[in-house]
Design a protein around this motif. Structure first.
Motif, PDB file in Angstrom:
ATOM      1  N   ARG A  84       0.767  -1.225   0.008  1.00 37.72           N
ATOM      2  CA  ARG A  84       0.038  -0.074   0.150  1.00 37.72           C
ATOM      3  C   ARG A  84       0.730   1.299  -0.070  1.00 37.72           C
ATOM      4  O   ARG A  84       2.288   1.045   0.298  1.00 37.72           O
ATOM      5  CB  ARG A  84      -0.814   0.133   1.339  1.00 37.72           C
ATOM      6  N   SER A  88      -2.791  12.537   0.236  1.00 31.33           N
ATOM      7  CA  SER A  88      -3.202  11.891   1.470  1.00 31.33           C
ATOM      8  C   SER A  88      -2.388  10.937   2.280  1.00 31.33           C
ATOM      9  O   SER A  88      -2.654  10.374   3.091  1.00 31.33           O
ATOM     10  CB  SER A  88      -4.375  10.727   0.507  1.00 31.33           C
ATOM     11  N   TRP A  89      -1.178  10.726   1.421  1.00 31.81           N
ATOM     12  CA  TRP A  89      -0.207   9.854   2.053  1.00 31.81           C
ATOM     13  C   TRP A  89       0.803  10.689   3.172  1.00 31.81           C
ATOM     14  O   TRP A  89       1.854  10.190   3.563  1.00 31.81           O
ATOM     15  CB  TRP A  89       0.618   8.970   1.336  1.00 31.81           C
ATOM     16  N   GLN A  96      -5.061   4.381  -4.524  1.00 29.71           N
ATOM     17  CA  GLN A  96      -5.779   4.013  -3.368  1.00 29.71           C
ATOM     18  C   GLN A  96      -5.229   4.902  -2.108  1.00 29.71           C
ATOM     19  O   GLN A  96      -3.934   4.612  -1.969  1.00 29.71           O
ATOM     20  CB  GLN A  96      -5.592   2.786  -3.120  1.00 29.71           C
ATOM     21  N   ARG A  97      -6.273   5.421  -1.324  1.00 32.30           N
ATOM     22  CA  ARG A  97      -5.579   6.216  -0.309  1.00 32.30           C
ATOM     23  C   ARG A  97      -5.744   5.588   0.925  1.00 32.30           C
ATOM     24  O   ARG A  97      -6.120   4.282   0.943  1.00 32.30           O
ATOM     25  CB  ARG A  97      -6.457   7.610  -0.308  1.00 32.30           C
ATOM     26  N   PRO A  98      -5.221   6.090   1.885  1.00 36.78           N
ATOM     27  CA  PRO A  98      -4.873   5.201   3.007  1.00 36.78           C
ATOM     28  C   PRO A  98      -6.578   4.694   3.692  1.00 36.78           C
ATOM     29  O   PRO A  98      -6.600   3.681   4.239  1.00 36.78           O
ATOM     30  CB  PRO A  98      -4.550   6.202   4.334  1.00 36.78           C
ATOM     31  N   GLN A  99      -7.519   5.495   3.423  1.00 38.09           N
ATOM     32  CA  GLN A  99      -8.709   5.284   3.859  1.00 38.09           C
ATOM     33  C   GLN A  99      -9.408   3.722   2.913  1.00 38.09           C
ATOM     34  O   GLN A  99     -10.561   3.331   3.242  1.00 38.09           O
ATOM     35  CB  GLN A  99      -9.852   6.474   3.759  1.00 38.09           C
ATOM     36  N   GLY A 100      -8.806   3.688   1.813  1.00 41.65           N
ATOM     37  CA  GLY A 100      -9.306   2.548   1.160  1.00 41.65           C
ATOM     38  C   GLY A 100      -9.975   3.236  -0.048  1.00 41.65           C
ATOM     39  O   GLY A 100     -10.063   2.231  -1.112  1.00 41.65           O
ATOM     40  N   ASP A 101     -10.423   4.196  -0.265  1.00 41.17           N
ATOM     41  CA  ASP A 101     -11.130   4.724  -1.551  1.00 41.17           C
ATOM     42  C   ASP A 101     -10.034   5.098  -2.441  1.00 41.17           C
ATOM     43  O   ASP A 101      -8.650   5.145  -2.090  1.00 41.17           O
ATOM     44  CB  ASP A 101     -11.984   6.040  -1.030  1.00 41.17           C
TER      45      ASP A 101
END
Length: 101
Positions: A66, A97-98, A81-86
């Motif tokens: 990831r 986002s990272w 894919q962002r840390p939240q899963g979206d």
């Protein structure tokens, strides 16, 4: 591990240029003008200290990664894919986002 140019520190201790380092599965090696930092978990980061950085992961990590390098599953639909899963709609929002404080 902190890499700034060709200056490498591990736990805030400098690794002298040209000198190999190996401890707890982490290694630092100098290959010509490049420095290579490798984990015992199959991830290697190589840098020329200027603009080029290469991240390589072993095949056994396929589908198990990831972050900024993606999910390593050959599916371009989830590359951002962002840390939240979206999945982020833009590269910039994905990268942001990272970020960590």
């Amino acid at each position: 591990v902190l890499l700034r140019g060709l200056n490498v520190t591990v736990n805030e201790v400098a690794v002298p240029r040209g000198r190999s380092f190996l401890r707890h599965g982490l290694s630092v090696m100098w290959l010509g003008d490049w420095v290579v930092v490798a984990s015992g978990q199959g991830v290697r980061v190589s840098s020329d200290g200027h603009k080029a950085i290469t991240v390589t992961v072993d095949a056994n990590l396929r589908g198990g990664t990831r972050g900024l390098c993606g999910t390593f599953n050959d599916d371009p639909a989830d590359d951002f894919q962002r840390p939240q899963g979206d999945v982020a709609p833009l590269a910039s929002s994905f990268g942001n986002s990272w970020k960590i404080p």
